[in-house]
Design a protein around this motif. Structure first.
Motif, short mmCIF file in Angstrom:
data_model
loop_
_atom_site.label_atom_id
_atom_site.label_comp_id
_atom_site.label_asym_id
_atom_site.label_seq_id
_atom_site.Cartn_x
_atom_site.Cartn_y
_atom_site.Cartn_z
N SER B 163 0.83 -1.20 0.00
CA SER B 163 0.00 0.00 0.00
C SER B 163 0.87 1.25 0.00
O SER B 163 1.71 1.43 0.88
N PHE B 164 0.65 2.11 -1.00
CA PHE B 164 1.45 3.33 -1.09
C PHE B 164 1.19 4.22 0.12
O PHE B 164 2.11 4.81 0.69
N LEU B 165 -0.10 4.29 0.53
CA LEU B 165 -0.46 5.15 1.66
C LEU B 165 0.27 4.70 2.93
O LEU B 165 0.84 5.51 3.66
N LYS B 166 0.26 3.40 3.16
CA LYS B 166 0.95 2.86 4.35
C LYS B 166 2.46 3.11 4.25
O LYS B 166 3.13 3.44 5.23
N GLY B 167 2.99 2.93 3.03
CA GLY B 167 4.42 3.12 2.82
C GLY B 167 4.85 4.55 3.10
O GLY B 167 5.81 4.79 3.84
N ILE B 168 4.12 5.51 2.53
CA ILE B 168 4.51 6.92 2.70
C ILE B 168 4.26 7.37 4.14
O ILE B 168 5.00 8.19 4.69
N THR B 169 3.23 6.79 4.79
CA THR B 169 2.98 7.13 6.19
C THR B 169 4.15 6.63 7.06
O THR B 169 4.64 7.35 7.93
N GLY B 170 4.57 5.38 6.78
CA GLY B 170 5.72 4.83 7.52
C GLY B 170 6.96 5.68 7.32
O GLY B 170 7.71 5.96 8.26
N ALA B 171 7.17 6.10 6.06
CA ALA B 171 8.34 6.93 5.75
C ALA B 171 8.27 8.26 6.51
O ALA B 171 9.28 8.71 7.10
N ALA B 172 7.08 8.88 6.54
CA ALA B 172 6.92 10.15 7.27
C ALA B 172 7.14 9.94 8.76
O ALA B 172 7.73 10.80 9.44
N LEU B 173 6.71 8.78 9.26
CA LEU B 173 6.95 8.48 10.68
C LEU B 173 8.45 8.40 10.96
O LEU B 173 8.94 8.94 11.96
#
Lengths: 158, 503
Positions: B163-173
């Protein structure tokens, strides 16, 4: 756990984390907050989006797509091991690496064994724990000169 | 450049470094052959061995561990039908059927030859592509570094996770966690919860060990992973030459797969786990007999093993040119470079070219060392490691994580932090957040912050200071790349719809 619940739980927990950091904002210069403030806003927006999406039909689609195999898991075992790891770290602080490693390694390997009541299992666990710990102490402390944690209690009394 | 290559070769060919390459390759193969233990984990667990070494020896050892580990994954993929590392998932498709047909030795030799070839192609790309790329990177200003960070985050988010959304959220975290501690510009102390030990920020190696190793240990216990049966084989005469002739009589597959591995390695955050599947797919598409793939043919093994070992060299290209890890294991190398006082990035070629070239050449030597070790000891090694029960393996891994996190600063707090990161990583993985974007966020966070704030300061000459982020043509090239990598996952979803409409 369903995909919907997982997404909601994840988003709420991380939103809580962002909230805790947001409250802590106390910058002394104009540059300290330029970056983290924007990151927090973006992260919160992404988490809110995830949260909102979990209430839409899109989540049901994800639920159908999720093909995670249902395999048997052992959450109690995992919880016991997790607690043991924290205990291990706590013991290291007072008793040092070698002693606490022998104790906790023996405990974990005995607990994870199939035939716990057999003497052989206990003896095997102790032997492997002692042998591996000694090997590591010799290799790291004596040969590679990498320091290992010393316990506060032991170093005070020895 | 040639004199640096010669100097690097001479440095590697010392008795000490050759022994380190050998030891590193064998150690990497042992960890790689254990199902469930990844290359990142191998590097994280073996990092403490290098703490007291000089930078060259430390990097040479870890490079060999990395190369050996990726190759070691093929043994369990072929003989147990369980990939030792995610980089060998595709190897199970044809490797295990070959072993079941009594061609285990042929499969192992095929994997060995392909791994050596792929490994060397990756290293050649590293040696010859890095210097010109480093020259380009030296032209980068703060704005470009900021955009490179954004590019890294978008690409890892779209490639690594489902999931791109999960991936980018993890990266922002990950980026947010990287802001804990003293600000790189201005010196503000941020988000320390009043704990003085957090003022220095989160130690990267500590976070990496926690995020990559502890979740694996807990997963092992949660799923009660059991030792598996090994498909045995008897050594036959003349097999090596037969396989050698077969593999090199079809160079197209070898070369294509090695190039795929190198290119995937160069993309920030993407590693052997993606490269081996892409290469397998491409080999199948290009084959005259695609229906035979999956039934136990050497071509499938050639594709996956050449690609995953080529990732090793390819992944180091962005590390030594831009200071961005190409594949997740390179994040550990990034941390080790920092620990040794070396700043990953284009300056490495200017300031410490001797170490850089020695490291690069040592990877090629490690690829060559894999051949005798793998062919003569591979079967024995797999039989040994596949019998280690979880009850000894799990606490054994934890022992190494404790040493690895403590010995960096002799700080007990780091051990606790490593464990907290581990439990957090396990929890986040259960909630759908992969650790790779978080780790890349942790690494790219400071690069992005420094770039952004410095660009803002330089941009004071404009009415709107942020305009500085968009004035340089180089910035625009990277912005376009960011947009492409952002749209890529959506293109993948929309493409089948267009094809259906056409039909």
């Amino acid at each position: 756990m369903s995909v919907r619940t997982r997404d909601r739980l994840g988003a709420l927990l991380l939103l809580g984390f962002v909230g805790v950091l947001w409250v802590q904002r106390d910058y002394l210069t104009p540059f300290g907050g330029i970056f983290p403030d924007r990151v927090m806003i973006i992260l919160a927006a992404l988490l809110l989006l995830d949260l909102v999406l979990s209430f839409t039909p899109y989540a049901s689609l994800k639920e159908e797509k999720s093909e995670e195999k249902r395999i048997k898991t052992y959450p109690v075992k995992m919880a016991v091991v997790t607690v043991s790891l924290f205990l291990w770290v706590g013991l290291i602080k007072y008793f040092g690496f070698a002693l606490s490693s022998i104790v906790v390694f023996t405990g974990i390997s005995w607990y994870l064994a199939d035939k716990r009541r057999k003497i052989k299992t206990v003896v095997n666990s102790i032997l492997v724990a002692v042998a591996l710990t000694l090997l590591i102490v010799v290799v790291f402390e004596k040969i590679l000169l990498v320091p290992l944690p010393k316990g506060e209690l032991l170093s005070r009394h020895l | 450049m040639l004199h640096y290559i010669v100097e690097g070769l001479l440095n590697v060919l010392t008795v000490k470094n050759l022994l380190l390459v050998f030891a590193g390759t064998v150690s990497g193969m042992i960890v790689g052959a254990m199902p469930g233990l990844t290359a990142v984990m191998a590097l994280a667990l073996l990092v403490p061995f290098t703490y007291t070494m000089d930078p060259t020896s430390g990097l040479v050892t870890l490079g060999a561990v990395y190369m050996g580990c990726i190759y070691g994954g093929a043994f369990s993929a072929i003989l147990i039908n369980t990939p030792g590392t995610p980089s060998s998932i595709g190897t199970t498709f044809d490797g295990y059927p070959m072993a079941k047909k009594g061609q285990g030795e042929e499969a192992i030799i095929t994997a060995t030859l392909a791994s050596v070839f792929g490994g060397i192609v990756g290293v050649l790309a590293l040696i010859f592509l890095s210097p010109p790329l480093a020259e380009v990177a030296l032209k980068f200003g703060p704005a470009e570094y900021f955009w490179i960070g954004v590019f890294g985050l978008t690409i890892v988010s779209s490639l690594v996770t489902g999931s791109f959304l999960k991936g980018i959220t993890g990266a922002a975290l990950g980026v947010l966690i990287s802001t804990i501690g003293i600000a790189p510009i201005g010196g503000d102390v941020r988000f320390t919860f009043g704990l003085p030990s957090l003022q220095g920020g989160v130690e990267l190696i500590v976070a990496l060990i926690g995020l990559f190793c502890i979740p694996e240990v807990l997963n092992m216990v949660l799923k009660d992973v059991r030792p598996q049966e090994v498909v045995d084989y008897k050594k036959k005469k003349g097999v090596f030459m037969k396989v050698f002739k077969y593999v090199f009589s079809r160079p197209g597959n070898l070369i294509r797969s090695s190039i795929i591995g190198t290119v995937v390695g160069i993309l920030p955050g993407a590693g052997g786990n993606i490269a081996n599947l892409v290469a397998y797919n491409e080999a199948k598409r290009a084959s005259k007999e695609p229906e035979r793939f999956g039934t136990g043919i050497p071509d499938g093994i050639v594709a996956t093993e050449a690609a995953n070992n080529a990732v090793v060299g390819g992944g180091i290209i962005p590390l030594v040119t831009l200071g961005i890890p190409g594949a997740p294991p390179d994040a550990i190398l990034y941390g080790v470079l920092m620990l040794q006082g070396l700043r990953p990035g284009a300056e490495l070629f200017k300031e410490r070219a001797d170490i850089t070239y020695t490291f690069m050449i040592s990877l090629a030597v490690a690829a060559i060392v894999m051949m005798p070790v793998g062919i003569f000891g591979g079967r024995l090694l797999t039989r040994f490691v596949s019998k280690v029960p979880t009850r000894f393996l799990a606490p054994g891994i934890v022992m190494f994580t404790i040493i690895g996190s403590y010995a960096i600063r002799n700080n007990f707090m780091d051990v606790l932090l490593m464990l907290l990161f581990g439990v957090l990583g396990f929890g986040l993985r259960r909630l759908g957040y992969h650790p790779a974007p978080i780790v890349l966020g942790l690494i790219l966070g400071p690069i992005m912050e420094t770039g952004l704030v410095q660009a803002y300061l330089i941009g004071q000459k404009y009415t709107v200071p942020w305009k500085i982020l968009f004035v340089n043509p180089l910035s625009w090239v990277i912005i376009v790349l960011c947009i492409l990598s952002f749209l890529w996952p959506y293109y993948g979803k929309i493409k089948p719809l267009f094809q259906t409409n056409k039909r």
